[in-house]
Design an enzyme around this catalytic site. Structure first.
Site, PDB file in Angstrom:
ATOM      1  N   ARG A   1      26.945   5.215 -25.001  1.00  0.00           N
ATOM      2  CA  ARG A   1      25.894   6.088 -25.097  1.00  0.00           C
ATOM      3  C   ARG A   1      25.303   5.992 -26.562  1.00  0.00           C
ATOM      4  NH1 ARG A   1      28.608   9.810 -21.721  1.00  0.00           N
ATOM      5  NH2 ARG A   1      27.755   9.922 -19.683  1.00  0.00           N
TER       6      ARG A   1
ATOM      7  N   LYS B   1      28.957  12.993 -23.743  1.00  0.00           N
ATOM      8  CA  LYS B   1      28.101  13.773 -23.209  1.00  0.00           C
ATOM      9  C   LYS B   1      28.972  15.000 -22.425  1.00  0.00           C
ATOM     10  CE  LYS B   1      24.373  13.570 -19.634  1.00  0.00           C
ATOM     11  NZ  LYS B   1      23.736  12.698 -18.616  1.00  0.00           N
TER      12      LYS B   1
ATOM     13  N   HIS C   1      20.917   2.526 -22.866  1.00  0.00           N
ATOM     14  CA  HIS C   1      21.346   3.034 -21.539  1.00  0.00           C
ATOM     15  C   HIS C   1      21.260   1.542 -20.481  1.00  0.00           C
ATOM     16  CE1 HIS C   1      22.658   6.571 -19.921  1.00  0.00           C
ATOM     17  NE2 HIS C   1      21.938   6.578 -19.053  1.00  0.00           N
TER      18      HIS C   1
ATOM     19  N   ARG D   1      24.501  -0.140 -20.936  1.00  0.00           N
ATOM     20  CA  ARG D   1      25.398   0.690 -20.164  1.00  0.00           C
ATOM     21  C   ARG D   1      25.436   0.512 -18.403  1.00  0.00           C
ATOM     22  NH1 ARG D   1      28.563   5.648 -20.693  1.00  0.00           N
ATOM     23  NH2 ARG D   1      28.164   7.183 -19.160  1.00  0.00           N
TER      24      ARG D   1
ATOM     25  N   HIS E   1      31.868   9.358 -16.689  1.00  0.00           N
ATOM     26  CA  HIS E   1      31.133  10.263 -15.649  1.00  0.00           C
ATOM     27  C   HIS E   1      31.939  11.519 -15.196  1.00  0.00           C
ATOM     28  CE1 HIS E   1      28.097   7.151 -14.664  1.00  0.00           C
ATOM     29  NE2 HIS E   1      27.770   7.722 -15.432  1.00  0.00           N
TER      30      HIS E   1
ATOM     31  N   TYR F   1      25.930   2.201  -8.874  1.00  0.00           N
ATOM     32  CA  TYR F   1      26.096   1.004  -9.225  1.00  0.00           C
ATOM     33  C   TYR F   1      26.508   0.107  -8.224  1.00  0.00           C
ATOM     34  CZ  TYR F   1      25.575   3.315 -13.961  1.00  0.00           C
ATOM     35  OH  TYR F   1      25.197   4.003 -14.755  1.00  0.00           O
TER      36      TYR F   1
END
Length: 316
Positions: free
Chosen positions: A165, A190, A269, A272, A295, A304
Site C-alpha cells: 500500500r 494496515k 492500489h 496491488r 489481509h 480477486y
C-alpha cells in the site's frame, strides 16, 4: 424524529441518562486502548454515539432496554439517512461499519456485566461485488518501460512486485528491505499489522540498483545523511511523502501514452489488485496471497478470484 448527523456528534451531543453516560465513557476508554489506527478508533466512537443518541430519542434509557425492534428500526434509519458530505445515501460498507460498532458496544456491555445477554442483530444484505479493474502483464511492462530513474522503478517494484500500500511504502526503512535475504518486512501495515514478503529476482534486481546507484545520490545534499533510515527518499534526501509516491505512479501511466492504461486510473492500489489477481491466476494458494497482501479477512482476498478465469501463462 430528528436526524442525527455525524458532524453534530461533538461534545455538546452526549448521552443524558446516567446509564448511557457510564457505558459510553467506558466504551471510549476501551476503544482507545485497543491500538486501532487513530482515525478508525474515533470513527467507531462516533458511530457508537450516534446509536446511543438514537436509542435515547426512542425512550431507551439504558442498553438493557434496547430490543430487537429498536435495532431493526435503527438499521432502517441508517439506510435512509444521507451522507453528511455527499448528500447521497450511506453505502452498504458504511452501514456495515455502523452495525459492527453497535455490536462492539453490546459486546462491551455484556463482558462488563451491564447486560445479561446481547440482542440478535438484523442481517445485512450486501450486493454482489463488481469485478475489479486490473492491469494486464503487458500493461505492467509498459509502466516499467517508461520509468525515468531507478527510484521510479523501485516504487513500481514495491507497489506491484510486493503488493504494498502507499502508506506501507512511505514507512519503509532501509532495514526493512533485505535483498540479501530475499525478504521485505512491513512493520507499519494496515491496522498496524506486521508481515514479511518474499522478493522475486526481478524485484531484487530493481531494488539493488536503486540502493547502490541512486539512493546515495539523493543523500548527498544532507550533512546527516548516514542517519537517514527512510528507504524511499525525495530530492532533498528525506523520507518520500505518500502523495509523491501516488503521483509517481499516476504520472508513469500518463507517460505510457496508452489510452487503455490511462483510462484505468492507475494508482498504487490498482497495482496491488493487479498483482493479487496475477498470483491467483498463476495458481498461488488463497491463504498465501492473503498473507502476501496482509489481509485480516479471507473475504478480502477471495474477491480477486472473480476477476478472471485461471490463466497460468500470464506470469511466465
Amino acid at each position: 424524529m430528528r436526524t442525527i448527523r455525524p458532524s453534530q456528534l461533538n461534545q455538546s451531543f452526549q448521552p443524558q441518562s446516567n446509564a448511557w453516560q457510564k457505558l459510553f465513557k467506558e466504551f471510549c476508554v476501551y476503544i482507545r486502548s485497543q491500538n486501532y489506527a487513530s482515525s478508525h478508533g474515533e470513527s467507531y466512537i462516533t458511530y457508537a454515539l450516534e446509536f446511543v443518541l438514537y436509542a435515547e430519542r426512542n425512550s431507551r434509557r439504558s442498553i438493557g432496554s434496547v430490543d430487537g425492534e429498536t435495532l431493526n428500526k435503527y438499521m432502517e434509519y441508517l439506510e435512509s439517512r444521507p451522507n453528511q458530505r455527499s448528500g447521497a445515501l450511506l453505502s452498504v460498507g458504511t452501514i456495515a461499519t455502523h452495525r459492527a460498532c453497535v455490536g462492539m458496544l453490546f459486546d462491551y456491555a455484556y463482558t462488563s456485566g451491564m447486560i445479561a445477554y446481547t440482542v440478535p442483530f438484523p442481517k445485512l444484505i450486501r450486493p454482489e461485488r463488481s469485478i475489479r479493474t486490473i492491469l494486464s502483464i503487458e500493461e505492467i511492462r509498459s509502466l516499467f518501460a517508461v520509468c525515468r530513474d531507478p527510484r521510479d522503478t523501485a516504487i513500481l517494484s514495491l507497489a506491484y512486485g510486493c503488493g504494498l500500500r502507499r502508506n506501507e511504502m512511505r514507512h519503509l526503512d532501509t532495514g526493512d528491505v533485505q535483498t540479501h535475504n530475499r525478504i521485505l518486512y512491513v512493520r507499519e501495515g494496515k491496522g498496524r499489522k506486521y508481515r514479511s514478503i518474499p522478493l522475486s529476482n526481478a524485484v531484487i534486481s530493481n531494488l539493488k540498483h536503486y540502493e547502490r546507484n541512486y539512493r546515495p545520490r539523493l543523500l548527498q545534499s544532507r550533512m546527516d545523511a548516514v542517519a537517514e533510515p527512510a528507504y524511499l527518499l525525495n530530492a532533498q534526501g528525506y523520507r518520500l511523502a505518500g502523495n509523491h509516491i501516488y503521483e509517481t505512479i499516476t504520472e508513469l501511466a500518463q507517460h505510457t501514452g496508452s489510452p487503455e492504461i490511462i483510462e484505468k486510473n492507475v494508482t498504487p492500489h490498482l497495482l496491488r489488485h493487479s498483482i493479487a489477481t496475477h498470483l491467483i491466476e498463476r495458481g498461488a494458494p488463497m491463504t498465501w496471497v492473503q498473507a502476501f497482501l496482509g489481509h485480516a479477512n479471507p473475504d478480502s482476498t477471495h474477491i480477486y478470484t472473480k476477476t478472471r478465469k485461471y490463466q497460468p501463462h500470464l506470469l511466465a
